[in-house]
Design an enzyme around this catalytic site. Structure first.
Site, PDB file in Angstrom:
ATOM      1  N   GLY A 127      51.681 -34.618  81.540  1.00 29.12           N
ATOM      2  CA  GLY A 127      52.338 -35.886  81.823  1.00 29.12           C
ATOM      3  C   GLY A 127      51.388 -37.048  81.643  1.00 29.12           C
ATOM      4  O   GLY A 127      50.191 -36.868  81.392  1.00 29.12           O
ATOM      5  N   SER A 128      51.906 -38.263  81.795  1.00 23.63           N
ATOM      6  CA  SER A 128      51.101 -39.454  81.526  1.00 23.63           C
ATOM      7  C   SER A 128      49.942 -39.602  82.502  1.00 23.63           C
ATOM      8  O   SER A 128      48.826 -39.962  82.104  1.00 23.63           O
ATOM      9  CB  SER A 128      51.987 -40.698  81.571  1.00 23.63           C
ATOM     10  N   GLY A 159      59.515 -33.556  84.885  1.00 24.55           N
ATOM     11  CA  GLY A 159      59.992 -34.641  84.040  1.00 24.55           C
ATOM     12  C   GLY A 159      59.380 -34.612  82.653  1.00 24.55           C
ATOM     13  O   GLY A 159      59.982 -35.061  81.684  1.00 24.55           O
ATOM     14  N   ASP A 202      56.868 -36.161  89.929  1.00 20.28           N
ATOM     15  CA  ASP A 202      57.939 -37.138  89.753  1.00 20.28           C
ATOM     16  C   ASP A 202      58.400 -37.707  91.090  1.00 20.28           C
ATOM     17  O   ASP A 202      58.850 -38.847  91.161  1.00 20.28           O
ATOM     18  CB  ASP A 202      59.110 -36.492  89.012  1.00 20.28           C
ATOM     19  N   ASP A 227      47.511 -32.246  88.898  1.00 22.37           N
ATOM     20  CA  ASP A 227      48.725 -32.519  88.135  1.00 22.37           C
ATOM     21  C   ASP A 227      49.416 -33.750  88.714  1.00 22.37           C
ATOM     22  O   ASP A 227      49.049 -34.228  89.788  1.00 22.37           O
ATOM     23  CB  ASP A 227      49.661 -31.304  88.198  1.00 22.37           C
ATOM     24  N   GLY A 228      50.406 -34.248  88.019  1.00 22.49           N
ATOM     25  CA  GLY A 228      51.200 -35.359  88.509  1.00 22.49           C
ATOM     26  C   GLY A 228      52.447 -34.860  89.215  1.00 22.49           C
ATOM     27  O   GLY A 228      52.631 -33.664  89.427  1.00 22.49           O
ATOM     28  N   GLU A 282      53.550 -25.267  84.761  1.00 20.06           N
ATOM     29  CA  GLU A 282      52.943 -26.027  85.857  1.00 20.06           C
ATOM     30  C   GLU A 282      53.040 -25.268  87.171  1.00 20.06           C
ATOM     31  O   GLU A 282      52.082 -25.224  87.949  1.00 20.06           O
ATOM     32  CB  GLU A 282      53.629 -27.393  85.983  1.00 20.06           C
TER      33      GLU A 282
END
Length: 260
Positions: free
Chosen positions: A34-35, A104, A92, A89-90, A111
Site C-alpha cells: 500500500g501507499s 484496500g 484502512d 504494514d498499513g 498480508e
C-alpha cells in the site's frame, strides 16, 4: 524527492519513518503493501544502507517485493524463513482495540498470512483511519473465481443474520475488468457501514465455500503508529496499554526518495 509533501504524505512519511525504528539488526521483517507501506520500505532501505544492518525481508505482494529489491533489500519467502520477528504494514481502518480492516490494496491474503506469522505487527497510518466501530471502509473478501457470483449471493444472504449496517457486496474492478489478486482470485468488497461484531462476521464469512479470506485483522496488531502532518506521531501499544507522542524529523533527501 521533488517538491513539498502534501499533509497526508507528510503524515505517512513520519509514521513510516518511526515504525522503521522498531527494526533491529538481524531481524526477519514482513513488508506490507500500500501507499503508506511503500514509504516504510523506502525508509527501511535507507536505514539498512546507512547503518549497515543485516535484515531479511518477506513481502506481502509482488509490487512490494519489486520495490524492496529495487532498493537493494534482501527479499526472500516466508517458507524460507518460517517465522518473522516483525511485520510493518498499513491499514484502512483501526478501532480502539487495534482491530483492523485491511485489503484496500488487494493483498489481504498474503498480508494476513505474514502478519500472523510474526512476533509483532506494527501498523502505520494516519488519524483519518481511526474509527469507533469498524465498517465504514468496505470490507474486502477474497474469493475463488469459480462461481464467484454464487459466492457473492451466499455472502449477502449470510450477512442478514449478523450485526452489520449494510449487506451490499460489489466485485472489485480495475480498468474495466475484475481485479485479480497475486493468487489469481477476485475480491468482493462488502459495504457494511458498521460491523457490530467483527469476530462473528469474520467467522461466518470464512466458513462459506468460495471464500478464501477476509480483511478483518483481529487480535493481530500490537502497535499503531499514527502520523500527523506536523511531523509528530502517536504510538498506541495494545499490550502495554500505553499511548504517547513523539516528534519525527521530516527530511526526505536520500536517494531512495529521489523518484517521488
Amino acid at each position: 524527492m521533488s517538491g513539498e509533501m502534501s499533509p497526508i504524505d507528510r503524515a505517512k512519511y513520519v509514521a513510516a519513518k518511526r515504525a522503521v525504528g522498531f527494526v533491529e539488526d538481524g531481524m526477519r521483517v514482513g513488508l506490507g503493501t500500500g501507499s503508506t507501506a511503500a514509504w516504510m520500505v523506502r525508509h527501511l532501505a535507507e536505514t539498512v544502507d546507512q547503518e549497515g544492518m543485516d535484515i531479511t525481508c518477506v513481502a506481502t505482494s509482488t509490487r512490494t517485493a519489486e520495490l524492496a529489491r529495487d532498493l537493494k533489500l534482501h527479499v526472500t519467502t516466508l517458507d524460507e524463513v518460517k517465522w518473522l520477528d516483525l511485520t510493518i504494514d498499513g491499514a484502512d481502518e483501526f478501532d480502539p482495540t487495534l482491530n483492523l480492516i485491511k485489503g484496500g490494496g488487494g493483498a489481504l491474503l498474503q498480508e494476513k498470512i505474514v502478519a500472523t506469522a510474526s512476533d509483532r505487527m506494527i501498523v502505520i497510518t494516519d488519524a483519518s483511519k481511526a474509527v469507533a466501530t469498524l465498517g465504514a471502509f468496505p470490507l474486502p473478501v477474497e474469493v475463488i473465481r469459480f462461481g464467484w457470483e454464487t459466492t457473492r449471493t451466499l455472502i449477502e444472504e449470510t450477512l442478514v443474520n449478523v450485526d452489520v449496517g449494510g449487506r451490499e457486496a460489489i466485485l472489485r474492478m480495475e480498468n474495466g475488468m475484475p481485479y485479480v489478486t497475486d493468487e489469481g482470485n477476485f475480491i468482493v468488497d462488502l459495504h457494511l457501514e458498521r460491523i457490530g461484531n467483527p469476530r462473528q462476521v469474520s467467522l461466518v464469512l470464512n466458513q462459506l465455500p468460495g471464500v478464501v479470506e477476509n480483511g478483518l485483522f483481529l487480535d493481530i496488531c500490537d502497535v499503531v503508529v499514527i502520523g500527523k502532518s506536523d511531523g509528530s506521531v502517536e504510538l498506541r501499544d495494545i499490550n502495554e496499554g500505553s499511548v504517547h507522542q513523539e516528534q519525527v524529523e521530516v527530511t526526505a533527501t536520500g536517494n531512495v526518495f529521489s523518484d517521488l
